[in-house]
Design a protein around this motif. Structure first.
Motif, mmCIF file in Angstrom:
data_model
loop_
_atom_site.group_PDB
_atom_site.id
_atom_site.type_symbol
_atom_site.label_atom_id
_atom_site.label_comp_id
_atom_site.label_asym_id
_atom_site.label_seq_id
_atom_site.Cartn_x
_atom_site.Cartn_y
_atom_site.Cartn_z
ATOM 1 N N UNK A 403 0.801 -1.216 0.000
ATOM 2 C CA UNK A 403 0.000 0.000 0.000
ATOM 3 C C UNK A 403 0.839 1.275 0.000
ATOM 4 N N UNK A 404 1.705 1.436 0.970
ATOM 5 C CA UNK A 404 2.446 2.692 1.090
ATOM 6 C C UNK A 404 3.398 2.910 -0.084
ATOM 7 N N UNK A 405 4.153 1.882 -0.542
ATOM 8 C CA UNK A 405 4.967 2.100 -1.740
ATOM 9 C C UNK A 405 4.146 2.530 -2.948
ATOM 10 N N UNK A 406 2.943 1.981 -3.115
ATOM 11 C CA UNK A 406 2.091 2.373 -4.241
ATOM 12 C C UNK A 406 1.659 3.826 -4.108
ATOM 13 N N UNK A 407 1.235 4.209 -2.918
ATOM 14 C CA UNK A 407 0.852 5.601 -2.702
ATOM 15 C C UNK A 407 2.011 6.536 -3.041
ATOM 16 N N UNK A 408 3.203 6.181 -2.586
ATOM 17 C CA UNK A 408 4.365 7.038 -2.802
ATOM 18 C C UNK A 408 4.745 7.117 -4.283
ATOM 19 N N UNK A 409 4.566 6.012 -5.040
ATOM 20 C CA UNK A 409 4.860 6.040 -6.480
ATOM 21 C C UNK A 409 4.022 7.102 -7.176
ATOM 22 N N UNK A 410 2.753 7.157 -6.835
ATOM 23 C CA UNK A 410 1.877 8.099 -7.526
ATOM 24 C C UNK A 410 2.036 9.512 -6.988
ATOM 25 N N UNK A 411 2.363 9.637 -5.727
ATOM 26 C CA UNK A 411 2.662 10.978 -5.207
ATOM 27 C C UNK A 411 3.913 11.544 -5.877
ATOM 28 N N UNK A 412 4.868 10.667 -6.208
ATOM 29 C CA UNK A 412 6.072 11.123 -6.903
ATOM 30 C C UNK A 412 5.764 11.613 -8.318
ATOM 31 N N UNK A 413 4.650 11.163 -8.885
ATOM 32 C CA UNK A 413 4.222 11.621 -10.207
ATOM 33 C C UNK A 413 3.411 12.914 -10.128
ATOM 34 N N UNK A 414 3.236 13.433 -8.923
ATOM 35 C CA UNK A 414 2.477 14.657 -8.756
ATOM 36 C C UNK A 414 1.024 14.448 -8.394
ATOM 37 N N UNK A 415 0.627 13.197 -8.109
ATOM 38 C CA UNK A 415 -0.738 12.917 -7.693
ATOM 39 C C UNK A 415 -0.902 13.277 -6.214
ATOM 40 N N UNK A 416 -2.107 13.687 -5.846
ATOM 41 C CA UNK A 416 -2.426 13.935 -4.441
ATOM 42 C C UNK A 416 -3.387 12.861 -3.956
#
Length: 493
Positions: A403-416
């Motif tokens: 879960x947390x690695x997935x969230x961080x992957x998309x946050x790194x793309x500029x997703x909130x």
């Protein structure tokens, strides 16, 4: 984003394997000019609802790169579609799919019906053969996390039953030993029931369709979340029901708004995920659950509690159910095993007061007769042999690691990330771009995304996106997504 009528929803065309930003040979061989080829390609995508009314078409620069043609060719193709009334040119902004005026037919006026929700787009493409690892919009666990071994063992055990048992007609209310086991499962969430309170179905989608068919009529008002699961929105709209959305935030439904909307619209029903709401992942607090029951009682609303993600909640996490507080008086409770076992294991159930169950069983009899007893026996074997509980524990542990690695992957793309669910496999993100356009481009490149418009009662286009954390770590998909986001965030050319 305009409506799509499901009666016209046929199987989607094969998805192109091209990747945005690359080049490819012309789409159509022969003597057709490049301008005609690009125009036909765009017209086909508009007809298939890949590009929907109100959406901005790919920029001239972007499409010329994708199709390996000159910018002049793309401009000429777009201009031809403008002349045909399919596109609208907006200087300085680009080309947009034009809203089509409804046809005037010479016949008696029909009752006004709600717009049909575009549930078909996501549902069809989830079944179109796109691999789960290329599908961040996928709505289920990938095969590697499903209960395939349990299914195999259940089928083996079921095959040992005498032929006379396997050949008899299925029971309309459901296989009695399974309903007895479901009563024990309901007791785990403090719902007191008997087998007379339970009706088996082929999953929560059928459960909800039976409920809508029996309790609702055209013109009735139903409160749902905004966002909410698109299949439920589609079933309501097809029945001519008026859907009113209750806003959600990171903590769940806005209860002040719910009370005000109930007072204003006098709804017949409230439909809600109390646990791991799809798509936001929120879980109702006990205080919120009590307030919702008070609002429902004050305005005489039925409550349909969709608990399809029940088994993804950790054993030690507080997750109050409306059904346990109400004891199936006003609440109709739904759940299913297809999310945790496998999408093909279509076994769900309704728990409600026995009179409701009798009425709903009649609708089931007339529509599908019975749930296949073979799959009911397979589910019963998994529940009674203890393997299902162990499987749930393993799946929850794997999701906790992802879960947390997935969230961080998309946050790194500029997703909130809107909220931070601590269970389940969904994330609800603000991508900062028009996700209808992102989904359309993804489908062209062979990727399936779930734009936020499909979860909105109004289908309003926007920047929201549902992500499945188990099917969103493919390196090629992430590379494509990064490049496409850069293009969508760039000023229009």
């Amino acid at each position: 984003m305009g409506p799509i009528h499901l009666k016209n929803s046929t199987q989607p065309a094969p998805v192109s394997a091209s990747v945005s930003g690359g080049t490819q040979s012309p789409l159509l061989p022969g003597r057709i000019s490049l301008v005609d080829q690009v125009a036909q390609w765009a017209e086909q995508r508009i007809a298939e609802r890949v590009f929907q009314p109100g959406m901005r078409m790919p920029s001239v620069r972007e499409l010329s790169l994708q199709r390996g043609v000159s910018r002049f060719t793309v401009v000429e193709a777009y201009e031809r579609l403008v002349a045909r009334g399919l596109l609208l040119a907006r200087p300085g902004s680009g080309f947009y799919v034009r809203e089509q005026a409804p046809r005037r037919e010479r016949r008696a006026a029909a009752p006004v019906r709600s717009k049909v929700i575009d549930v078909g787009w996501l549902a069809r493409n989830m079944l179109s053969g796109i691999a789960p690892e290329r599908s961040p919009g996928f709505g289920s666990l990938p095969a590697s996390m499903c209960g395939g071994e349990m299914i195999r063992l259940g089928l083996r055990a079921t095959s040992a039953f005498p032929l006379a048992q396997l050949s008899r007609g299925a029971q309309a209310q459901g296989y009695l030993p399974l309903r007895e086991q479901l009563v024990r499962k309901l007791a785990e969430i403090e719902v007191a029931a008997t087998p007379a309170h339970v009706l088996t179905t082929t999953g929560c989608t059928q459960s909800f369709s039976l409920i809508a068919e029996h309790f609702l009529k055209p013109g009735d008002v139903v409160l749902t979340g905004d966002p909410a699961w698109s299949a439920q929105l589609g079933a309501l709209a097809m029945g001519g029901v008026r859907v009113v959305g209750v806003p959600y935030d990171a903590h769940g439904p806005d209860l002040k708004a719910m009370a005000a909307l109930a007072a204003q619209h006098k709804p017949r029903m409230l439909v809600i995920n109390s646990v791991l709401h799809n798509p936001t992942g929120t879980v109702l607090s006990l205080a919120s659950a009590y307030q919702i029951l008070r609002i429902a009682e004050q305005h005489d609303m039925l409550i349909v509690e969709d608990d399809v993600y029940a088994d993804f909640v950790p054993d030690n996490q507080a997750a109050p159910r409306l059904a346990s507080l109400d004891q199936l008086q006003r609440v109709i409770y739904l759940s299913s095993f297809s999310k945790m076992l496998a999408p093909s294991m279509r076994v769900g159930y309704i728990a409600a007061n026995p009179q409701f169950i009798e009425d709903l069983m009649l609708h089931k009899l007339l529509g599908s007769w019975a749930t296949p007893e073979l799959v009911e026996r397979v589910v019963l074997h998994a529940l009674t042999e203890g393997s299902y509980r162990r499987h749930c524990q393993r799946v929850r542990a794997r999701l906790d690691a992802l879960r947390e690695p997935a969230y961080q992957r998309f946050e790194a793309l500029g997703f909130q990330l809107l909220g931070r669910p601590s269970a389940g496999f969904l994330g609800w993100f603000d991508a900062g771009v028009d996700t209808n356009q992102l989904a359309a481009a993804g489908l062209e490149a062979g990727y399936l995304f779930a734009p936020g418009a499909l979860f909105s009662p109004t289908q309003a286009p926007g920047t929201l996106l549902r992500i499945n954390i188990t099917t969103s770590d493919d390196a090629s998909m992430l590379k494509w997504l990064m490049k496409t986001l850069e293009q969508l965030r760039a000023p229009a050319q």
